[in-house]
Design an enzyme around this catalytic site. Sequence first.
Site, PDB file in Angstrom:
ATOM      1  N   ASP A   1       0.919  -0.990  -0.025  1.00 52.49           N
ATOM      2  CA  ASP A   1      -0.054  -0.042   0.104  1.00 52.49           C
ATOM      3  C   ASP A   1       0.987   1.378  -0.108  1.00 52.49           C
ATOM      4  O   ASP A   1       2.289   1.183   0.267  1.00 52.49           O
ATOM      5  CB  ASP A   1      -0.936   0.189   1.209  1.00 52.49           C
ATOM      6  CG  ASP A   1      -2.178   0.961   0.796  1.00 52.49           C
ATOM      7  OD1 ASP A   1      -2.048   1.637   0.047  1.00 52.49           O
ATOM      8  OD2 ASP A   1      -3.212   0.618   1.560  1.00 52.49           O
TER       9      ASP A   1
HETATM   10  C1  BGC Z   1      -4.978   3.132   0.198  1.00 52.18           C
HETATM   11  C2  BGC Z   1      -5.120   2.216  -1.054  1.00 52.18           C
HETATM   12  C3  BGC Z   1      -5.097   2.656  -2.357  1.00 52.18           C
HETATM   13  C4  BGC Z   1      -3.782   3.457  -2.357  1.00 52.18           C
HETATM   14  C5  BGC Z   1      -3.523   4.003  -3.622  1.00 52.18           C
HETATM   15  C6  BGC Z   1      -3.898   4.171   0.224  1.00 52.18           C
HETATM   16  O1  BGC Z   1      -3.822   5.060   0.855  1.00 52.18           O
HETATM   17  O2  BGC Z   1      -4.994   2.623   1.348  1.00 52.18           O
HETATM   18  O3  BGC Z   1      -6.455   1.532  -0.803  1.00 52.18           O
HETATM   19  O4  BGC Z   1      -5.351   2.006  -3.467  1.00 52.18           O
HETATM   20  O5  BGC Z   1      -3.822   4.494  -1.441  1.00 52.18           O
HETATM   21  O6  BGC Z   1      -4.063   5.351  -4.015  1.00 52.18           O
END
Ligand code: BGC
Length: 746
Positions: free
Chosen positions: A292
């Site tokens: 993530d």
């Molecule tokens: C979130 C993810 C997301 C990623 C990219 C993160 O903060 O937890 O779910 O896909 O950002 O935007």
Amino acid sequence: MAKCKLTREQEQKIEELLSRMTVEEKVGQMNQLSPSIVGGFDVSMEELIEMVTDGRISNEEFGRIMSQAERDFHEEDIRAGKVGSYLLNDPKKANELQRIAVEESRLGIPLIYGFDVIHGFRTTFPIPLAETCTWNAKVYEASAQVAAREASSHGVHWTFAPMVDIARDARWGRISESAGEDPYLGSVYSRAKVRGFQGENPADRERIAATLKHFVAYGAVEAGQDYNTVSMAKSMLHNGYLPPVKAAVEEGAMTVMAAFNDYNGVPCTVNSYLLRKVLKESYGFEGFVVSDANAIKECVNHGIAEDLSDASHKAAVAGMDMDMGSDAYHSHLAEQVEAGEVSMEVLDEAVRRILTVKMALGLFEHPYADEARMALYDGALDPDHFAVALDAAKRSIVLLKNDNVLPLKRDARIALVGGLADDGENCLGAWFADGRGSDCITVKAGLERAGAHVAYAKCCDVESVVDEKELASVAADADVIVAVVGETNSMSGEASSRSDITLPGHQQELLAAALATGKPAVAVLMNGRPLALQWEQEHVPALVEAWQLGVTHGDAVAAVLFGDYNPSGKLCATFPAVTGQCPRYYNHPNTGRPGSKSKFTSRYLDAPLEPAYPFGYGLSYTQFAYENLRIEDKGDSFQAAVQVTNTGAVSGEETVQLYLRDVTGSIVRPVKELKAFEKAVLEPGESRIVTLTLAKKDMGFYNDEMEYCLEDGSFIFYVGGNSRDCLEQELRVSFEKSEIADWNTV
Ligand code: BGC
């Protein structure tokens, strides 16, 4: 993994590339970047985010500022083969950068563009929590297919969806992005989403790769507080949280995103039990895992890594294939390979997985976004896509209560109140990829489009005080008051946990004032999580849970209020009566003292025993009677047959649900588990036998050793229209291993 099946030539091409790549180029494939914002607006980025969160600027305004910000696109790194993936939604820029990767880098490996396409791209669909309430795999698949078609026109190859976190705590803001609390329904959802995004052949230019996120148990963060810690038995993990992941890996999901949280003390980002043993070895996942955002770096904050270099080492060794934005691999991994601290096999495995996905997506043949499709969805909304969204939105609405107020008469004079009633932005919900508030039909507009007589007065916003005079004046000539109340977009989604999930601000006072006029009143709820509705349940005669339905919000609500569509949605998450009941979910493990009226049982002194509305619940404008439950042994399955009759005056759609209780097990079992459901559309007076099938192999569970156990003994079968009100029958079952195909041992 079926969707990553490559030809021999493609496999050879990957091996040949691997043999020619330098260590830096391999690490480059494992590095995902997004454009760095380097300035161009007056306040800091943090302040801007605050401004959009607290409503000082609109989402659209924020988007406009961002699109004009000065950015560094890292062209030099791309040219040097140091970037494998990019987070971007800008087709022209995507092609520009892709040209550098393909034509100017030494090996010409294309970039893979990822983006959060969570519930639609330009055509915003209902938030996932809402859409799951349709209990309809065709709906889940159709919306993902539309999203893929639109996103691919913008050069997006890969969405960070579906979110398959089981969410049992309504305080957690990200419950809005989830399919709710149940592993079986969650698995139906995750499979359908993978089919919708990827199709039969993900190289089809209107398809994109799916991501199963967040791996895993993110929905179980302690106290529903985002990014918090998770401790849980492996048996609970495998029975309660992993099924949607496993199902979607079987369906061919091409990528997985690790969760921010730790699982039993080890952040998922560096958790080799999860990444290697469960996902890659046991499930046979052949795609790649991405972290993530910034999560590798955050392992230092978790206190599991000393510094960024240590975090890089731990993540790579644990099986984390791609670093989203933390610069860890880019800064440290090559060095670690050269020093022998990370083996070349680890690197090759990650790169092989990434190249496999790129190859299966057809990026080597078609690296560029198609110029002819780029602007296809930038103008007016596509009418076909709008129709798919409207179907999903109508089916997502859950009728919670109706004391003879609904449906409304077409000529009723409606006093419409509440700040959300004419607010397009807040129909979008959390995460709206290319969605725009101005595309959304508000409840006011929807009612007007349906020919309603509407007088609108805001009376209060989500958090402001109530203007009672305004309310009295708009209500004076009305036959009925419709109050649209709930949450703003930013009250759910990431980093939006709430410790009190009653209606925010003074909206309960608005409802009380509406009731005090003596006119019939309807509360139309617009929110991204289950709310604690004890007061509303008791006082307001009609409650319509409309969630955040996207572009067709107002049309769908109007269709339900007038009875043009007879509501059929069923809750995919329990609505607690009070916040203190959280986490509240129907399929909780047995206790030694089930809650009851007597004191020394599992209960609160100051809260009802029951939630406000149970999982699977949802009313219709007709009623369905259940009779004559019969369970038949069919060898390798059981078949439940039940007679369902439409006893009301209008045609309606019912979702018939089968639950199971394993009465005695070698570990404590849930009180009830959803095992199957079927739809029945019945005309008034019509009666039908609905059959539901449960394979015997699905009557077992995992123990803490990850062994799948099918244990002889008593089982109770429950069939009904929600998880609470069911017919039941108990049977003794003994499993004959020889009778059961695909005995599940993973
Ligand atoms: C979130 C993810 C997301 C990623 C990219 C993160 O903060 O937890 O779910 O896909 O950002 O935007």
